[in-house]
Every structure is written in C-alpha cells, then in structure tokens.
Scaffold this motif. Structure first.
Motif, PDB file in Angstrom:
ATOM      1  N   TRP A   1      61.039 -67.455  16.052  1.00 52.51           N
ATOM      2  CA  TRP A   1      60.320 -67.233  17.435  1.00 52.51           C
ATOM      3  C   TRP A   1      60.019 -68.586  17.933  1.00 52.51           C
ATOM      4  N   THR A   2      60.331 -68.940  19.274  1.00 50.72           N
ATOM      5  CA  THR A   2      59.825 -69.946  19.979  1.00 50.72           C
ATOM      6  C   THR A   2      58.716 -70.072  20.715  1.00 50.72           C
ATOM      7  N   ILE A   3      57.716 -70.836  20.342  1.00 50.95           N
ATOM      8  CA  ILE A   3      56.330 -70.956  21.177  1.00 50.95           C
ATOM      9  C   ILE A   3      56.534 -72.028  22.374  1.00 50.95           C
ATOM     10  N   ILE A   4      56.076 -71.650  23.313  1.00 54.63           N
ATOM     11  CA  ILE A   4      56.072 -72.572  24.485  1.00 54.63           C
ATOM     12  C   ILE A   4      54.422 -72.806  24.754  1.00 54.63           C
ATOM     13  N   LEU A   5      54.332 -74.266  24.290  1.00 56.48           N
ATOM     14  CA  LEU A   5      52.740 -74.356  24.754  1.00 56.48           C
ATOM     15  C   LEU A   5      52.490 -74.740  26.022  1.00 56.48           C
ATOM     16  N   LEU A   6      51.716 -73.806  26.526  1.00 58.32           N
ATOM     17  CA  LEU A   6      51.443 -73.875  28.274  1.00 58.32           C
ATOM     18  C   LEU A   6      50.086 -74.690  28.045  1.00 58.32           C
TER      19      LEU A   6
ATOM     20  N   SER B   1      65.246 -71.826  26.253  1.00 59.48           N
ATOM     21  CA  SER B   1      64.880 -71.109  25.229  1.00 59.48           C
ATOM     22  C   SER B   1      64.863 -69.526  25.926  1.00 59.48           C
ATOM     23  N   LEU B   2      64.526 -69.424  27.128  1.00 59.93           N
ATOM     24  CA  LEU B   2      64.503 -68.067  27.736  1.00 59.93           C
ATOM     25  C   LEU B   2      65.861 -67.706  28.103  1.00 59.93           C
ATOM     26  N   PHE B   3      66.606 -68.709  28.531  1.00 55.31           N
ATOM     27  CA  PHE B   3      67.945 -68.308  28.818  1.00 55.31           C
ATOM     28  C   PHE B   3      68.772 -67.731  27.179  1.00 55.31           C
ATOM     29  N   GLY B   4      68.452 -68.531  26.374  1.00 56.14           N
ATOM     30  CA  GLY B   4      68.936 -67.818  25.053  1.00 56.14           C
ATOM     31  C   GLY B   4      68.366 -66.537  24.635  1.00 56.14           C
ATOM     32  N   ALA B   5      67.129 -66.345  25.082  1.00 53.73           N
ATOM     33  CA  ALA B   5      66.561 -64.858  24.729  1.00 53.73           C
ATOM     34  C   ALA B   5      67.110 -63.936  25.658  1.00 53.73           C
ATOM     35  N   LEU B   6      67.706 -64.376  26.781  1.00 54.75           N
ATOM     36  CA  LEU B   6      68.302 -63.341  27.757  1.00 54.75           C
ATOM     37  C   LEU B   6      69.706 -62.986  27.397  1.00 54.75           C
ATOM     38  N   THR B   7      70.323 -64.040  26.715  1.00 53.46           N
ATOM     39  CA  THR B   7      72.081 -63.710  26.421  1.00 53.46           C
ATOM     40  C   THR B   7      72.240 -63.597  25.076  1.00 53.46           C
ATOM     41  N   LEU B   8      71.496 -63.819  23.993  1.00 54.65           N
ATOM     42  CA  LEU B   8      71.850 -63.754  22.714  1.00 54.65           C
ATOM     43  C   LEU B   8      71.091 -62.562  22.154  1.00 54.65           C
ATOM     44  N   PRO B   9      71.679 -61.431  21.731  1.00 55.10           N
ATOM     45  CA  PRO B   9      71.072 -60.291  21.651  1.00 55.10           C
ATOM     46  C   PRO B   9      70.065 -60.288  20.187  1.00 55.10           C
ATOM     47  N   ASN B  10      70.307 -61.407  19.227  1.00 55.43           N
ATOM     48  CA  ASN B  10      69.533 -61.492  18.288  1.00 55.43           C
ATOM     49  C   ASN B  10      67.959 -62.214  18.730  1.00 55.43           C
ATOM     50  N   LYS B  11      67.757 -62.952  19.814  1.00 52.57           N
ATOM     51  CA  LYS B  11      66.939 -63.567  20.514  1.00 52.57           C
ATOM     52  C   LYS B  11      66.228 -63.050  21.309  1.00 52.57           C
TER      53      LYS B  11
ATOM     54  N   ASN C   1      63.327 -61.036  23.011  1.00 58.97           N
ATOM     55  CA  ASN C   1      61.526 -61.047  22.795  1.00 58.97           C
ATOM     56  C   ASN C   1      61.184 -61.719  21.599  1.00 58.97           C
ATOM     57  N   THR C   2      61.898 -63.095  21.733  1.00 62.18           N
ATOM     58  CA  THR C   2      61.338 -63.937  20.532  1.00 62.18           C
ATOM     59  C   THR C   2      60.733 -65.474  21.404  1.00 62.18           C
ATOM     60  N   VAL C   3      60.815 -65.268  22.606  1.00 62.23           N
ATOM     61  CA  VAL C   3      60.091 -66.365  23.301  1.00 62.23           C
ATOM     62  C   VAL C   3      58.531 -66.167  23.575  1.00 62.23           C
ATOM     63  N   ILE C   4      57.710 -66.950  22.919  1.00 61.93           N
ATOM     64  CA  ILE C   4      56.211 -66.534  23.067  1.00 61.93           C
ATOM     65  C   ILE C   4      55.505 -67.771  23.711  1.00 61.93           C
ATOM     66  N   PRO C   5      55.177 -67.523  25.061  1.00 62.45           N
ATOM     67  CA  PRO C   5      54.363 -68.433  25.841  1.00 62.45           C
ATOM     68  C   PRO C   5      52.773 -68.450  25.127  1.00 62.45           C
ATOM     69  N   MET C   6      52.503 -69.475  24.929  1.00 63.22           N
ATOM     70  CA  MET C   6      50.946 -69.645  24.342  1.00 63.22           C
ATOM     71  C   MET C   6      50.258 -70.721  25.157  1.00 63.22           C
ATOM     72  N   ARG C   7      48.841 -70.150  25.761  1.00 65.58           N
ATOM     73  CA  ARG C   7      47.904 -70.852  26.148  1.00 65.58           C
ATOM     74  C   ARG C   7      46.893 -71.498  25.091  1.00 65.58           C
ATOM     75  N   PRO C   8      46.820 -72.600  24.703  1.00 65.42           N
ATOM     76  CA  PRO C   8      45.964 -72.952  23.468  1.00 65.42           C
ATOM     77  C   PRO C   8      44.626 -73.277  24.185  1.00 65.42           C
ATOM     78  N   ARG C   9      43.508 -73.263  23.230  1.00 68.32           N
ATOM     79  CA  ARG C   9      42.254 -73.602  23.683  1.00 68.32           C
ATOM     80  C   ARG C   9      41.940 -74.878  24.416  1.00 68.32           C
ATOM     81  N   ASN C  10      42.729 -75.646  24.108  1.00 68.15           N
ATOM     82  CA  ASN C  10      42.560 -77.065  24.725  1.00 68.15           C
ATOM     83  C   ASN C  10      43.451 -77.468  25.828  1.00 68.15           C
TER      84      ASN C  10
END
Length: 223
Positions: free
Chosen positions: A120-125, A142-152, A154-163
C-alpha cells in the motif's frame, strides 16, 4: 517517542539537504524529475530492516513492505509518527517512509522501488502537500500505477494526519475521489483494519516475488 522521532528526522534532513527546493519556481522545476523519466515497469527492491539498527543505505535482504508513506520534505517527523502508529499500535509491519530510502540512488529510482516493493502507498495529506511539486509528482505517479497495474488497484491511501492536515476543500480533485484515512476520526481504527487486509498483502507479495524471480532469472541468462 518525540526524542526518537526528532533524532530520526534530523538524520533524514541532513541526507536530503541536496533535494531541498530553491526559492524560485524556475529552479524548482529544473531540479524536479519529469514523468517520462520514470519507468513503472521496472520492479526493483529497496532494502531496510526494522528488526535491528543498520545503515539505511545498506542492502540487508529482500523485503516487501506492507506500506510506504510518501510525504513532503517538511513532514518527515510526522511521517515517522504515523509509521510508528501503524507498526506498533496496529501491528502493520514492516513499513517504510520515503525519507528512509537509500541516499545513493536517484530519486526516481527510489520512488519506483518504494511503489513496487510495498503493498500500500500512503499519501500524507498535510498543508505542505500543495507547496512541493516533487511531492505532488510522487502522489500522481502512485495513482498512475494504481490505474495501470492490475495488482496495484485500490492500493493508494490518502491520509489526513492529526497534525497540520490538508482541508478536504483544498485537496486536489483526483485525491478527493478516494476515501481518505482521517486520523482524528472516531472510526480511524476500523478504517485501518478494513484497508490493510492480510489476504491482499499476501496477494501483493506473491506478485512481487514472482516478478523478482523472473528478473533474477533474466539477469542470470543475460536476457
């Protein structure tokens, strides 16, 4: 944990000093890689052990990470904090942050290694997201890879941290279309457990191992 994160962040910032952005937009663009320079088809490995201390530039074995955290240059300490939470509180390990990638490699090679050697790829927002072109490039790659590679998929996860989180309304549209992890949400723990499924990790790891084996065989026979 604060002292630990500060020390790690200090060592990373020293190693990444050459990659700091200049004050002018023109010089920034000149130093940043172009999309055409990156080959997503090349599957290589980044090596780092979380079991015991070592030089992060040293190849120590073949590791497939459960997650990689992509982060802005100014968010190293925050990325380390999130990494520690996922590994120590949710037992999702091993994980790596982008600042831990080997300093002797080209930035694009490290990015390719990070994306191909993790489930999984976490994008720290954070607010720093919109201030750094290189970080935006990492995220969109990372988003491009998730769109073009079958095994990737739904593996990109944006994340809004507490800080210092990036508000939803200022988040680029393409990232708004993906359900983001929200650390300050009451359902954060449930979200984490729902996303990081063991079966999906094993599937990703099997694909990575198969490709790696084929590459090694090709190199052995000079293909």
């Amino acid at each position: 944990m604060g002292n630990k994160n500060t020390k790690r962040a200090s060592s990373f910032s020293q190693r990444n000093s050459m990659d700091n952005y200049t004050n002018t937009w023109q010089e920034d663009l000149r130093k940043k890689p172009k999309l055409c320079d990156l080959s997503l088809g090349t599957e290589t490995n980044c090596h780092i052990s979380i079991q015991e201390p070592h030089n992060i530039d040293e190849d120590v074995g073949d590791i497939f990470y459960r997650f990689v955290i992509l982060h802005a240059d100014g968010d190293v300490e925050e990325a380390v904090r999130v990494q520690d939470i996922l590994q120590n509180e949710f037992y999702i390990k091993p994980g790596i942050i982008f600042a831990e990638m080997p300093s002797g490699k080209h930035l694009l090679e490290n990015l390719n290694d990070a994306l191909s050697s993790s489930a999984w790829t976490i994008i720290l927002l954070t607010e720093n997201f919109l201030n750094e072109l290189w970080y935006e490039f990492q995220s969109y790659t990372s988003l491009f890879g998730a769109l073009t590679l079958p095994n990737k998929q739904n593996t990109v996860i944006p994340m809004r941290p507490r800080n210092n989180p990036l508000p939803w309304e200022r988040t680029p549209f393409i990232l708004r279309s993906i359900n983001a992890l929200q650390e300050d949400s009451p359902g954060f723990a449930k979200q984490v457990k729902k996303i990081f499924q063991e079966a999906r990790y094993k599937q990703q790891k099997a694909t990575w191992a198969y490709r790696k084996k084929n590459q090694e065989a090709s190199g052995l026979f000079g293909w």
